[in-house]
Design an enzyme around this catalytic site. Structure first.
Site, short mmCIF file in Angstrom:
data_model
loop_
_atom_site.label_atom_id
_atom_site.label_comp_id
_atom_site.label_asym_id
_atom_site.label_seq_id
_atom_site.Cartn_x
_atom_site.Cartn_y
_atom_site.Cartn_z
N GLY A 89 24.00 23.31 93.08
CA GLY A 89 22.88 22.44 92.70
C GLY A 89 23.31 21.27 91.84
O GLY A 89 22.84 20.14 92.02
N CYS A 90 24.23 21.51 90.92
CA CYS A 90 24.68 20.45 90.03
C CYS A 90 25.52 19.41 90.78
O CYS A 90 25.44 18.22 90.51
CB CYS A 90 25.47 21.04 88.87
SG CYS A 90 24.47 22.17 87.87
N THR A 91 26.30 19.90 91.75
CA THR A 91 27.09 18.98 92.57
C THR A 91 26.16 18.11 93.41
O THR A 91 26.33 16.88 93.45
CB THR A 91 28.05 19.76 93.48
OG1 THR A 91 28.94 20.52 92.65
CG2 THR A 91 28.85 18.83 94.38
#
Length: 151
Positions: free
Chosen positions: A41-43
């Site tokens: 998700g952060c990527t």
């Protein structure tokens, strides 16, 4: 942090190890918090902001992604995915505390403390114009860009 509040006078550490005072970023300023480098998700969120980074720059906006990962981790993360967003390290958690994004979370029945995925948009005067809490990544960067354009 409620809309209408002034940007806290806080400093993160850039991926190159230099201090970055958030109030010194171009305005309007977007500060987004994410839990951990190199997770799915952060990527995706960082890639989405990167894809629109020229549009944010054209609007004169400063953009900073913040997590508690180390500057070295940020450097590797940015290099691995060719990220075009500036990442700031908040290893001591003081910036997360100032923005109110550190708290209890739960996943798969396990409770733990971590960073809430949240985004804050400050106008040219440094006033919080819009907040997104518990962010869902798909379409989020585009929504933030539209809010910047609407200022």
């Amino acid at each position: 942090m409620d809309e209408g509040a002034m940007m806290p006078d806080v400093t993160v550490t850039g991926a190159d190890g230099t201090p970055v005072r958030l109030r010194d970023l171009p305005t309007p300023t977007i500060v987004y918090f994410y839990p951990k480098d190199d997770t799915s998700g952060c990527t995706r969120e960082a890639q989405d902001f990167t894809a629109l980074s020229e549009d944010f720059a054209a609007a004169g906006a400063g953009l900073m992604g913040v997590s508690k990962d180390s500057p070295e981790s940020h450097g590797k993360f940015a290099a691995k995915y060719a990220l075009g967003v500036t990442l700031g390290s908040d290893t001591d958690g003081s910036v997360c505390d100032a923005f109110g994004v550190w708290g209890e979370k739960s996943m798969y029945g396990r409770t733990y403390f971590g960073i809430e995925r949240a985004t804050f948009l400050f106008d040219a005067a440094g006033t919080l114009a819009k907040t997104w809490r518990k962010v869902r990544v798909p379409g989020h960067a585009a929504a933030v860009l539209e809010a910047v354009k609407a200022l």
